[in-house]
Structure formats: structure tokens, C-alpha cells
Design an enzyme around this catalytic site. Structure first.
Site, PDB file in Angstrom:
ATOM      1  N   LYS A  16       1.012  -1.030   0.203  1.00 62.67           N
ATOM      2  CA  LYS A  16      -0.308  -0.256   0.067  1.00 62.67           C
ATOM      3  C   LYS A  16       1.055   0.833   0.242  1.00 62.67           C
ATOM      4  CE  LYS A  16      -4.013  -2.438   2.532  1.00 62.67           C
ATOM      5  NZ  LYS A  16      -4.640  -2.682   3.678  1.00 62.67           N
ATOM      6  N   TYR A  56     -11.824  -2.492  -3.507  1.00 64.09           N
ATOM      7  CA  TYR A  56     -12.462  -3.166  -2.284  1.00 64.09           C
ATOM      8  C   TYR A  56     -14.112  -3.144  -1.820  1.00 64.09           C
ATOM      9  CZ  TYR A  56      -8.297  -1.989   0.478  1.00 64.09           C
ATOM     10  OH  TYR A  56      -7.309  -1.999   0.999  1.00 64.09           O
ATOM     11  N   PHE A  64     -15.220   2.390   7.281  1.00 61.60           N
ATOM     12  CA  PHE A  64     -13.989   3.353   7.380  1.00 61.60           C
ATOM     13  C   PHE A  64     -14.059   3.314   6.066  1.00 61.60           C
ATOM     14  CE2 PHE A  64     -13.771  -1.321   8.301  1.00 61.60           C
ATOM     15  CZ  PHE A  64     -13.241  -1.654   6.721  1.00 61.60           C
ATOM     16  N   ARG A  92      -0.779 -15.062   3.443  1.00 63.32           N
ATOM     17  CA  ARG A  92      -1.984 -14.332   4.416  1.00 63.32           C
ATOM     18  C   ARG A  92      -1.585 -14.401   5.281  1.00 63.32           C
ATOM     19  NH1 ARG A  92      -6.437 -10.831   4.032  1.00 63.32           N
ATOM     20  NH2 ARG A  92      -7.160 -11.073   5.360  1.00 63.32           N
ATOM     21  N   THR A  98      -5.038  -8.535  10.311  1.00 64.89           N
ATOM     22  CA  THR A  98      -5.343  -7.510  10.019  1.00 64.89           C
ATOM     23  C   THR A  98      -5.091  -5.492  10.413  1.00 64.89           C
ATOM     24  OG1 THR A  98      -7.144  -8.535   9.179  1.00 64.89           O
ATOM     25  CG2 THR A  98      -7.373  -5.677   9.075  1.00 64.89           C
ATOM     26  N   ARG A 109       3.295  -6.983   8.874  1.00 65.36           N
ATOM     27  CA  ARG A 109       2.506  -6.063   9.322  1.00 65.36           C
ATOM     28  C   ARG A 109       2.845  -6.147  11.002  1.00 65.36           C
ATOM     29  NH1 ARG A 109      -3.517  -7.704   7.151  1.00 65.36           N
ATOM     30  NH2 ARG A 109      -4.025  -6.148   5.303  1.00 65.36           N
ATOM     31  N   ASN A 119      -2.025  -0.189   7.186  1.00 69.71           N
ATOM     32  CA  ASN A 119      -1.392  -1.271   7.728  1.00 69.71           C
ATOM     33  C   ASN A 119      -0.070  -2.212   6.390  1.00 69.71           C
ATOM     34  OD1 ASN A 119      -3.303  -2.241   5.751  1.00 69.71           O
ATOM     35  ND2 ASN A 119      -4.032  -3.614   7.561  1.00 69.71           N
ATOM     36  N   HIS A 122      -1.445  -5.468   1.455  1.00 72.48           N
ATOM     37  CA  HIS A 122      -3.324  -5.900   1.783  1.00 72.48           C
ATOM     38  C   HIS A 122      -2.385  -7.630   1.185  1.00 72.48           C
ATOM     39  CE1 HIS A 122      -6.798  -7.909  -0.607  1.00 72.48           C
ATOM     40  NE2 HIS A 122      -6.095  -7.503  -1.729  1.00 72.48           N
ATOM     41  N   GLU A 133      -9.272 -10.605  -8.163  1.00 74.07           N
ATOM     42  CA  GLU A 133      -8.203  -9.020  -7.882  1.00 74.07           C
ATOM     43  C   GLU A 133      -6.765  -9.758  -8.590  1.00 74.07           C
ATOM     44  OE1 GLU A 133      -9.217  -9.059  -2.833  1.00 74.07           O
ATOM     45  OE2 GLU A 133      -6.687  -9.359  -3.748  1.00 74.07           O
TER      46      GLU A 133
END
Ligand code: IDP
Ligand code: MG
Length: 156
Positions: A16, A56, A64, A92, A98, A109, A119, A122, A133
Site C-alpha cells: 500500500k 474494496y 472506514f 496471508r 489485519t 504487519r 497496515n 494487502h 483481484e
């Protein structure tokens, strides 16, 4: 894409804008390379609001959502298609929970973040989202099939 016959899977990862601005792109990519995962696609770009809303979409009713879309479009991101046996769940778990405050040390993270809205990264949460995606962010031409020189030492 997603789950394949021999257990090989593809997943989607996006560093990100906070990860790019904090200059930890190389460190993050290195983790995936060293794990033995194959990077099949890699690029930097800045998402439009429309693309971010599509990415998203599952969160569009959350409080949010607006901040999330505005943050993810605030600067360049670095995205990857990553392949490996069990890649969706492996990635993951390498990314961590998260909220960075709950993410274990040793995860991306957990090691690089503090705040939920910053964070760092993604990663697709299932085979279905990986497929969706990857199709949204990468064209076929942008994904390369090749052999890693260490494949015989990574897989039994
Ligand atoms: P994930 O990124 O671990 O899959 P999701 O629940 O899919 O987590 O949420 C997507 C992103 O939205 C998170 O990575 C985080 O940046 C942001 N987010 C999730 N929950 C909240 C929240 O309660 N407040 C602010 N941002 C949130
Ligand atoms: Mg998610």
C-alpha cells in the site's frame, strides 16, 4: 488461477502507499522471494478512485470505506502476482492479522505497522478473491511463466 491441480496457487499482493513511502518495498519483496514463492507479475502504479472502489467493493457499507479508498489512491502501490504451493494461505500468514497491533512479530504487519488504517500491505483472503483481484489488477501479458532455478530444492 486460484487453486490448481498440483496445489500450485496464485495470489495477489499489494504494498500500500504507506509501504511504498516508507521505502520497505524491497524488504517485503525479499520475504516472498526467500520463502520460495515465485513472483509472476510485479508493477508500480497509482490506483484511480474507480479502481479502488472496485478492489474494496466488499467493504462499501463500512464506516472506514471512504478513508480506505482515499488512502489507497493517495500514492503509488506496488502489486504482485505470487505463485506457490498453498500460496493464498501462506501469504496471508506472512502478512499477519489485519490490525498491526494484533499481528505477530515476524509477520509483515507485525514487524512494520502500528495502526489499522496504515497496515502496509494487502493480500487476497481466499482463492475466489485471488482470482478476482489478479484479473482486476493484471493482464495476461503482465504475468510471466518461468522456472525458478531452485525449484527442485523447494518442492519434494
Ligand atoms: P485485510 O486487509 O486483512 O483483508 P479487511 O477486513 O479486508 O482486512 O479490510 C481491508 C482493509 O481495510 C484493511 O487492510 C485495513 O487497511 C482497512 N480496515 C479494516 N478494518 C478497518 C477499521 O475498522 N478501521 C479502519 N480501517 C480498517
Ligand atoms: Mg480483505
Amino acid at each position: 488461477m486460484g487453486e490448481e491441480k498440483n496445489g500450485l496457487e496464485e495470489t495477489f499482493v499489494m504494498i500500500k502507499p504507506d509501504g511504498v513511502q516508507r521505502c520497505i518495498v524491497g524488504k517485503i519483496i525479499q520475504r516472498f522471494e526467500q520463502k520460495g514463492l515465485k513472483i509472476k507479475g510485479l508493477k508500480m502504479y497509482r490506483m484511480t478512485t474507480k479502481e479502488a472502489e472496485e478492489h474494496y467493493a466488499e467493504h462499501k457499507d463500512k464506516n472506514f470505506y471512504k478513508n480506505l479508498v482515499s488512502f489507497i489512491t493517495s500514492g503509488p502501490v506496488v502489486s504482485m502476482v505470487i505463485e506457490g504451493k498453498g500460496a493464498v494461505s501462506i501469504v496471508r500468514s506472512m502478512v499477519g492479522k489485519t490490525d498491526p497491533k494484533d499481528a505477530a512479530s515476524g509477520t509483515i504487519r507485525g514487524d512494520y505497522g502500528i495502526d489499522l488504517g496504515r497496515n502496509v500491505i494487502h493480500a487476497s483472503d481466499s482463492h475466489e478473491s485471488a482470482k478476482r483481484e489478479i484479473e482486476q489488477h493484471f493482464s495476461k501479458k503482465e504475468m510471466i511463466n518461468y522456472r525458478r532455478i531452485d525449484e527442485d530444492w523447494l518442492y519434494e
